[in-house]
Design an enzyme around this catalytic site. Structure first.
Site, PDB file in Angstrom:
ATOM      1  N   HIS A   1       0.828  -1.199   0.000  1.00  0.00           N
ATOM      2  CA  HIS A   1       0.000   0.000   0.000  1.00  0.00           C
ATOM      3  C   HIS A   1       0.867   1.256   0.000  1.00  0.00           C
ATOM      4  O   HIS A   1       1.938   1.279   0.589  1.00  0.00           O
ATOM      5  CB  HIS A   1      -0.880   0.044   1.255  1.00  0.00           C
ATOM      6  CG  HIS A   1      -1.767  -1.144   1.408  1.00  0.00           C
ATOM      7  ND1 HIS A   1      -2.112  -1.654   2.631  1.00  0.00           N
ATOM      8  CD2 HIS A   1      -2.384  -1.932   0.491  1.00  0.00           C
ATOM      9  CE1 HIS A   1      -2.912  -2.693   2.472  1.00  0.00           C
ATOM     10  NE2 HIS A   1      -3.079  -2.895   1.181  1.00  0.00           N
TER      11      HIS A   1
ATOM     12  N   LYS B   1       5.261   6.994   7.600  1.00  0.00           N
ATOM     13  CA  LYS B   1       4.719   6.277   8.749  1.00  0.00           C
ATOM     14  C   LYS B   1       5.821   5.635   9.571  1.00  0.00           C
ATOM     15  O   LYS B   1       6.900   5.334   9.069  1.00  0.00           O
ATOM     16  CB  LYS B   1       3.685   5.245   8.326  1.00  0.00           C
ATOM     17  CG  LYS B   1       4.179   4.209   7.343  1.00  0.00           C
ATOM     18  CD  LYS B   1       3.092   3.200   6.976  1.00  0.00           C
ATOM     19  CE  LYS B   1       2.480   3.514   5.661  1.00  0.00           C
ATOM     20  NZ  LYS B   1       1.586   2.474   5.141  1.00  0.00           N
TER      21      LYS B   1
ATOM     22  N   ASP C   1      -6.301  -6.181  -1.920  1.00  0.00           N
ATOM     23  CA  ASP C   1      -4.929  -6.669  -2.073  1.00  0.00           C
ATOM     24  C   ASP C   1      -4.855  -7.812  -3.083  1.00  0.00           C
ATOM     25  O   ASP C   1      -3.937  -7.881  -3.891  1.00  0.00           O
ATOM     26  CB  ASP C   1      -4.361  -7.121  -0.735  1.00  0.00           C
ATOM     27  CG  ASP C   1      -4.090  -5.966   0.217  1.00  0.00           C
ATOM     28  OD1 ASP C   1      -4.114  -4.798  -0.228  1.00  0.00           O
ATOM     29  OD2 ASP C   1      -3.875  -6.229   1.408  1.00  0.00           O
TER      30      ASP C   1
ATOM     31  N   TYR D   1       0.841   1.654  13.816  1.00  0.00           N
ATOM     32  CA  TYR D   1       1.266   2.639  12.820  1.00  0.00           C
ATOM     33  C   TYR D   1       1.099   4.030  13.395  1.00  0.00           C
ATOM     34  O   TYR D   1       0.094   4.316  14.044  1.00  0.00           O
ATOM     35  CB  TYR D   1       0.373   2.602  11.566  1.00  0.00           C
ATOM     36  CG  TYR D   1       0.180   1.267  10.934  1.00  0.00           C
ATOM     37  CD1 TYR D   1       0.923   0.889   9.827  1.00  0.00           C
ATOM     38  CD2 TYR D   1      -0.784   0.387  11.404  1.00  0.00           C
ATOM     39  CE1 TYR D   1       0.721  -0.336   9.225  1.00  0.00           C
ATOM     40  CE2 TYR D   1      -0.995  -0.835  10.806  1.00  0.00           C
ATOM     41  CZ  TYR D   1      -0.242  -1.189   9.717  1.00  0.00           C
ATOM     42  OH  TYR D   1      -0.442  -2.395   9.117  1.00  0.00           O
TER      43      TYR D   1
END
Length: 183
Positions: free
Chosen positions: A63, A72, A168, A132
């Site tokens: 992603h 991130k 995905d 995250y």
């Protein structure tokens, strides 16, 4: 906490804590603004925290976000994961390179993923919790997904994928995703 540059991905870092252990277990600092600043990462840029839980074999990714991208901090807070970063910044010296890591609850290492890089992981334990810290609010209109098994990337996933989201599973290859993003 020690910051170590990731040679395969320009601007990526691993932040390795120094846990304090005793018979009760451990205590570990997992975020230190001064250490982030020391390597040029703005700790105040992060605006959102999220967590995912995955069963062994679950594969999430690859992603990234279009537009300005998304930086991130990623940490496996419970269990173990096989983590992947792919540099998709056209002006980067490590463009189209990927790096893999094993992140786990025993080390509590945090990975800094620069904006413009794709990210994914596979759970190696049942369960694996991933935390995250993200530098932009999520906008689903900017979501980009790349096929985890694209032959150009040749990522050596350690386990067969036991489960993936429809997004995905149906993701296009790298060339199509780059074209969608105008790269």
């Amino acid at each position: 906490m020690k910051a170590t540059e990731v040679p395969a991905i320009a601007g990526a870092f691993l932040f390795e804590p120094s846990p304090h252990t005793d018979p009760r277990g451990f205590f570990s600092r997992t975020f230190d603004a001064d250490v982030l600043r020391s390597v040029g990462v703005d700790p105040n840029a992060f605006v959102q925290d999220s967590v995912s839980r995955s069963a062994r074999g679950v594969l999430r990714g690859l992603h990234l976000r279009s537009g300005d991208g998304e930086a991130k901090l990623v940490r496996c807070s419970y269990g173990r994961i096989f983590d992947v970063v792919v540099d998709l910044r056209p002006d980067s010296p490590t463009y189209r390179h990927h790096a893999t890591f094993e992140l786990s609850d025993t080390t509590q290492v945090t990975l800094y993923v620069p904006a413009g890089c794709a990210h994914g992981f596979q759970a190696l334990t049942d369960p694996a919790d991933v935390s995250y810290r993200i530098d932009r609010p999520h906008d689903p209109a900017e979501d980009v997904t790349i096929a985890h098994d694209d032959p150009e990337l040749a990522i050596p996933w350690p386990l067969p994928a036991t489960s993936m989201s429809p997004r995905d599973r149906e993701a296009p290859g790298l060339a199509v995703a780059l074209k969608q993003m105008g790269r």
